[in-house]
Design a protein around this motif. Structure first.
Motif, PDB file in Angstrom:
ATOM      1  N   PRO A 134      50.588  -2.173  18.868  1.00  0.00           N
ATOM      2  CA  PRO A 134      50.265  -3.528  18.256  1.00  0.00           C
ATOM      3  C   PRO A 134      51.161  -4.458  18.277  1.00  0.00           C
ATOM      4  O   PRO A 134      52.529  -4.314  18.390  1.00  0.00           O
ATOM      5  CB  PRO A 134      50.218  -2.827  16.553  1.00  0.00           C
ATOM      6  CG  PRO A 134      50.057  -1.490  16.741  1.00  0.00           C
ATOM      7  CD  PRO A 134      50.899  -1.006  17.894  1.00  0.00           C
ATOM      8  N   ARG A 135      50.671  -5.704  18.520  1.00  0.00           N
ATOM      9  CA  ARG A 135      51.703  -6.805  18.938  1.00  0.00           C
ATOM     10  C   ARG A 135      51.496  -7.995  17.909  1.00  0.00           C
ATOM     11  O   ARG A 135      50.430  -8.079  17.306  1.00  0.00           O
ATOM     12  CB  ARG A 135      51.203  -7.524  20.254  1.00  0.00           C
ATOM     13  CG  ARG A 135      51.378  -6.441  21.579  1.00  0.00           C
ATOM     14  CD  ARG A 135      52.529  -5.967  21.685  1.00  0.00           C
ATOM     15  NE  ARG A 135      53.369  -6.686  22.338  1.00  0.00           N
ATOM     16  CZ  ARG A 135      54.613  -6.306  22.930  1.00  0.00           C
ATOM     17  NH1 ARG A 135      55.253  -5.421  22.418  1.00  0.00           N
ATOM     18  NH2 ARG A 135      55.372  -7.132  23.844  1.00  0.00           N
ATOM     19  N   LYS A 136      52.628  -8.366  17.513  1.00  0.00           N
ATOM     20  CA  LYS A 136      52.630  -9.664  16.645  1.00  0.00           C
ATOM     21  C   LYS A 136      52.112 -10.891  17.309  1.00  0.00           C
ATOM     22  O   LYS A 136      52.149 -10.802  18.453  1.00  0.00           O
ATOM     23  CB  LYS A 136      54.020  -9.868  15.920  1.00  0.00           C
ATOM     24  CG  LYS A 136      55.013 -10.682  16.983  1.00  0.00           C
ATOM     25  CD  LYS A 136      56.304 -10.392  16.563  1.00  0.00           C
ATOM     26  CE  LYS A 136      57.386 -10.954  17.528  1.00  0.00           C
ATOM     27  NZ  LYS A 136      58.860 -10.887  17.047  1.00  0.00           N
ATOM     28  N   LEU A 177      55.650  -8.287  11.079  1.00  0.00           N
ATOM     29  CA  LEU A 177      55.362  -6.984  10.916  1.00  0.00           C
ATOM     30  C   LEU A 177      53.962  -6.755  10.624  1.00  0.00           C
ATOM     31  O   LEU A 177      52.995  -5.965  11.184  1.00  0.00           O
ATOM     32  CB  LEU A 177      56.204  -6.269   9.974  1.00  0.00           C
ATOM     33  CG  LEU A 177      56.546  -4.706  10.061  1.00  0.00           C
ATOM     34  CD1 LEU A 177      56.858  -4.457  11.495  1.00  0.00           C
ATOM     35  CD2 LEU A 177      57.516  -4.053   9.132  1.00  0.00           C
ATOM     36  N   ALA A 179      50.318   2.914  12.437  1.00  0.00           N
ATOM     37  CA  ALA A 179      50.266   1.895  13.541  1.00  0.00           C
ATOM     38  C   ALA A 179      51.474   2.414  14.370  1.00  0.00           C
ATOM     39  O   ALA A 179      51.346   2.042  15.585  1.00  0.00           O
ATOM     40  CB  ALA A 179      50.331   0.534  13.012  1.00  0.00           C
ATOM     41  N   LEU A 180      52.496   3.069  14.045  1.00  0.00           N
ATOM     42  CA  LEU A 180      53.643   3.257  14.743  1.00  0.00           C
ATOM     43  C   LEU A 180      53.293   4.253  16.073  1.00  0.00           C
ATOM     44  O   LEU A 180      54.212   3.751  17.092  1.00  0.00           O
ATOM     45  CB  LEU A 180      54.747   4.135  13.867  1.00  0.00           C
ATOM     46  CG  LEU A 180      55.251   3.355  12.610  1.00  0.00           C
ATOM     47  CD1 LEU A 180      56.196   4.279  11.831  1.00  0.00           C
ATOM     48  CD2 LEU A 180      56.036   2.053  13.305  1.00  0.00           C
ATOM     49  N   LEU A 189      50.818   0.353   8.384  1.00  0.00           N
ATOM     50  CA  LEU A 189      52.136   0.634   9.281  1.00  0.00           C
ATOM     51  C   LEU A 189      52.292   1.947   9.542  1.00  0.00           C
ATOM     52  O   LEU A 189      52.656   1.982  10.734  1.00  0.00           O
ATOM     53  CB  LEU A 189      53.243   0.159   7.933  1.00  0.00           C
ATOM     54  CG  LEU A 189      54.522   0.192   8.528  1.00  0.00           C
ATOM     55  CD1 LEU A 189      54.698  -0.778   9.730  1.00  0.00           C
ATOM     56  CD2 LEU A 189      55.632  -0.175   7.308  1.00  0.00           C
ATOM     57  N   ALA A 212      51.463  -7.448  13.165  1.00  0.00           N
ATOM     58  CA  ALA A 212      51.265  -6.468  14.234  1.00  0.00           C
ATOM     59  C   ALA A 212      50.324  -5.340  13.559  1.00  0.00           C
ATOM     60  O   ALA A 212      49.400  -4.761  14.282  1.00  0.00           O
ATOM     61  CB  ALA A 212      52.526  -5.823  14.631  1.00  0.00           C
ATOM     62  N   VAL A 213      50.549  -4.952  12.461  1.00  0.00           N
ATOM     63  CA  VAL A 213      49.982  -3.878  11.677  1.00  0.00           C
ATOM     64  C   VAL A 213      48.551  -4.246  11.655  1.00  0.00           C
ATOM     65  O   VAL A 213      47.619  -3.453  11.858  1.00  0.00           O
ATOM     66  CB  VAL A 213      50.636  -3.436  10.140  1.00  0.00           C
ATOM     67  CG1 VAL A 213      49.586  -2.647   9.437  1.00  0.00           C
ATOM     68  CG2 VAL A 213      51.764  -2.962  10.286  1.00  0.00           C
TER      69      VAL A 213
END
Lengths: 623, 169
Positions: B41-43, B19, B34-35, B31, B22-23
């Motif tokens: 956003p990708r991890k 998480l 970013a939603l 966070l 991604a953030v």
């Protein structure tokens, strides 16, 4: 002073104590908060579920990983269920407190209350009338017993209504009934949350949230209101009284006792025992000048409102009070008590004394408190504190100078009295625009917000805009410390509000009590709406919790919104993982209950939201 | 040069590293904000589980990295000094040669575009976001020498303890 310390609190007394804590390597909530960083993102968004043992399950908020739990629960379901369980815990906390008060009233009426008496007989009779209990030719004890039984019955009852919900305007009750959220029984709604949020029961987020509102209403207009009313009966309805607030109220040459927690059932007796001549004499014997009781959190508010007992601080100051090195005993009952107090008090001579069979703390001295033997136990506790005085190490005493005067005790009855017995002068001021509206600013502290920064800046901004602020809980204590509860604080208000406050000799921020006393704000709103012939949702009023942290605050927020009052939260609730639930709470609710939530961490922007809301409501009313 | 090390006995499978990753690779780097972002956003690291054992897999930034060697467009490159392998989305054509040769399977793809995403060691941070986010400190960001020294100390302590027990018998 270090920038890091200044960033933790705006309260100079707290800053001084935080510097001492750092020097002596004493850990506080702020240190533990830092160690928790970064906090779990799944938890922050509310997209983790531990409701069954196929899990724990999580949903990837970025859509790469799982979109459903093992059972198929979506983010909407997880977030709604999680929020409901917070409401259940909050409503349970307030209502279980109320149950204890009703029980104490019952014991008192039966002559088994170890030292309690009925202080406000007029209120007892008013409540009896509301419950339909006959008064003629009956003794106070008989009436009190019936009122206690009637109140206790509301917890376990299966069918509504909960009596005090009918204080709300008829239109509001009608809305609740149409939505199917008129609460039936206090315990029933809480239990039903636990049932609905069990694996595989209610999976419709709208249906879930509606029930959450129902349970919260059973708190606000049920549990919390019963607690407030019966506490007034037993301990007296607050009237304006002056006192002082902040750590500077601790005294270097006296036995300092802190009452911390929530139920006045305990703190009332501690206050009484601290005045017992036998114990005062003992204090002198051990070299102290007297016994000084001060409060923290809502039990502090209860004895402040009724007896003018000074406030040592709010939620985030509980550890700082011990770090003064001048506290002989920290006496606690229930709610908002850091378990960390045990280790911390072991670094000092301070006795950390737990009293409730419901709330034990490893490392504390447990002196169990029961209503039947209340005064005797209170005396034993105070004696323990007094006998501890010689163990105080004067070299480690750091009592900050800071304290501020405050005028408190504004129950609805006291406000009416200040207005000359009728709401008309207040309504007149609102209609004329001298007072633009009323904002209830309440709630906790939270290390996510610089201590008191959210509270004080929002309240100052609101009064500057001629919005009368009513306050309870830790916001009230923040305001007391900042001098906003003095009539002289009217100088900080806009011209209209200033004029009204000066004419009445009251502060621009009215302390209405503890967190259960938010029910007083509901009663005031209902009375204003009824007088004006409108619904609560039509009034130029708003709610705010700038630094909230507890599950109780979630229940409060829910019942305030369900009662039709726009509410601004200063910390983000764990719901953003579901855009549907977020949308429902922050927008859709408006069309359902006539009010919604907003989230705004910046207190200045949050105050602006309230000002704009009140302006719009005034326009809609044509005033 | 610091590297990201994994303490294999520490991971509890909480996915906090994913998480945080991604953030950190969002525009807002927060966070809540970013939603709502696009691209999503990708991890760039992945928590895997084998039997009861959990472990985060992430780009090892291999020397003579196979992904760089097979990349025909120059999208994958290895910094001459830091040896960090990075990926230029503008040059990527989504041929997935890098994915085929990566021994750890830690090259992902952007949701909206058919191009690769991979660990860039968080160039804007002193410590990579996944390391900061790990609540059990399963991820450590340190020099290889220091990590090895740490491992040696643990091993030495175990040897000495075993020896002590043997002596006592």
């Amino acid at each position: 002073m270090k920038e890091e310390i200044l960033q933790r609190s705006i309260d100079p007394a707290a800053q001084v104590m935080l510097a001492v804590a750092e020097k002596e390597h004493l850990e506080t909530a702020w240190d533990r908060f830092e160690k928790q960083q970064p906090q779990c993102g799944f938890g922050e968004l509310g997209v983790c579920c531990r409701h069954c043992n196929m899990g724990p399950c999580r949903i990837d908020p970025f859509g790469e990983g799982p979109a459903r739990g093992v059972c198929g629960a979506t983010a909407d379901i997880m977030v709604a269920r999680g929020l409901l369980r917070m409401i259940a815990a909050g409503a349970a906390a307030h209502s279980d407190h109320a149950r204890d008060v009703a029980h104490t009233l019952k014991l008192t009426a039966e002559g088994k209350g170890g030292g309690y008496a009925i202080k406000d007989e007029a209120k007892l009779r008013r409540l009896a009338e509301e419950y339909g209990i006959p008064l003629d030719g009956r003794s106070t004890q008989e009436i009190a017993l019936d009122v206690a039984h009637a109140a206790l019955a509301e917890f376990g009852q299966q069918e509504g209504p909960i009596r005090f919900t009918r204080r709300a305007p008829a239109r509001r009750v009608d809305t609740w009934q149409k939505l199917g959220i008129d609460p039936r029984g206090i315990d029933r709604e809480i239990v039903e949350i636990m049932h609905r949020t069990h694996m595989g029961v209610d999976n419709d987020y709208v249906n879930l949230i509606l029930h959450g509102l129902r349970a919260s209403l059973a708190d606000g207009w049920g549990g919390s209101m019963i607690a407030t009313e019966l506490q007034d009966v037993l301990f007296g309805t607050p009237q304006p009284v002056r006192s002082e607030a902040n750590l500077g109220v601790l005294k270097a040459d006296q036995v300092n006792i802190i009452v911390h927690g929530h139920e006045p059932i305990l703190s009332e007796m501690i206050v009484a025992a601290a005045q017992d001549p036998e114990l005062v004499a003992l204090a002198k014997e051990v070299g102290a000048q007297g016994i000084n009781v001060a409060g923290i959190c809502c039990t502090g508010n209860e004895v402040l409102m009724r007896h003018g007992i000074p406030v040592a601080g709010n939620f985030l100051q509980q550890e700082l009070a011990i770090i003064t090195g001048a506290v002989e005993a920290m006496i606690v009952d229930v709610q908002c008590i850091f378990p960390a107090l045990a280790d911390l008090s072991s670094c000092f001579h301070t006795k950390f004394i737990s009293t409730s069979p419901k709330a034990k703390f490893p490392g504390a001295t447990h002196m169990e408190f029961h209503e039947e033997t209340a005064y005797d136990t209170a005396k034993a506790i105070v004696r323990t504190a007094v006998e501890n005085y010689p163990r105080r190490n004067p070299a480690r005493v750091h009592i900050p100078d800071e304290k501020s005067e405050c005028m408190v005790g504004f129950s609805v009855e006291a406000i009416l009295a200040a207005l000359g017995g009728s709401l008309d002068p207040l309504l007149g001021a609102i209609k004329s625009g001298a007072i633009q509206g009323i904002a209830g600013v309440v709630g906790c502290n939270n290390p996510k917000v610089q201590h008191d920064y959210g509270h004080i800046n929002m309240v100052k901004e609101l009064i500057r805009n001629n919005i009368l602020v009513v306050t309870t809980g830790c916001n009230a204590q923040a305001c007391a410390k900042a001098g906003l509860l003095r009539p002289e604080a009217a100088e900080l208000a806009g011209d209209g509000l200033k004029g009204v406050c000066q004419a009445l000799g009251v502060p621009p921020v009215l302390h209405m009590g503890s967190c259960v006393d938010i029910s007083r704000i509901l009663v005031a709103c209902a009375a204003i709406a009824n007088t004006m012939g409108v619904d609560i949702s039509d009034l130029p009023v708003a709610g705010a919790a700038p630094e909230w942290m507890s599950e109780k605050a979630v229940s409060i927020g829910a019942y305030v919104v369900a009662s039709g009052i726009f509410t601004v939260l200063g910390t983000v609730p764990p719901v953003l993982g579901s855009s549907n639930v977020t949308q429902l709470l922050t927008a859709g609710a408006e069309g359902v209950v006539g009010a919604r939530f907003a989230v705004e961490p910046d207190p200045f922007k949050a105050a602006r939201l309230i000002v704009d809301h009140i302006t719009a409501k005034r326009a809609a009313l044509g005033i | 040069m610091k590297e990201i090390f994994v303490r294999l006995d520490r991971c509890v499978g909480c996915h906090s590293c994913e998480l945080a990753c991604a953030v950190e690779h969002s525009a807002a780097k927060s966070l809540f904000a970013a939603l709502a972002e696009a691209p999503v956003p990708r991890k760039r690291l992945y928590v895997e589980q084998v039997l009861t054992h959990k472990l985060p897999l992430l780009c090892r930034h291999c020397e003579d990295a196979p992904c760089v060697r097979v990349c025909r467009t120059g999208a994958m490159s290895q910094d001459a000094v830091s040896r960090i392998v990075t990926h230029d989305p503008e040059r990527c054509i989504g041929c997935w040669m890098c994915t085929m040769v990566c021994p750890y399977g830690v090259i992902g793809r952007q949701l909206e575009r058919r191009i690769a995403v991979k660990c860039d060691r968080c160039p804007d941070r002193e410590e990579p976001a996944c390391v900061t986010a790990c609540p059990t400190r399963a991820l450590l960001y340190m020099e290889e020498e220091d990590f090895s020294e740490r491992m040696r100390r643990v091993a030495a302590a175990e040897v000495v303890e075993g020896y002590g027990r043997a002596q006592a018998v």
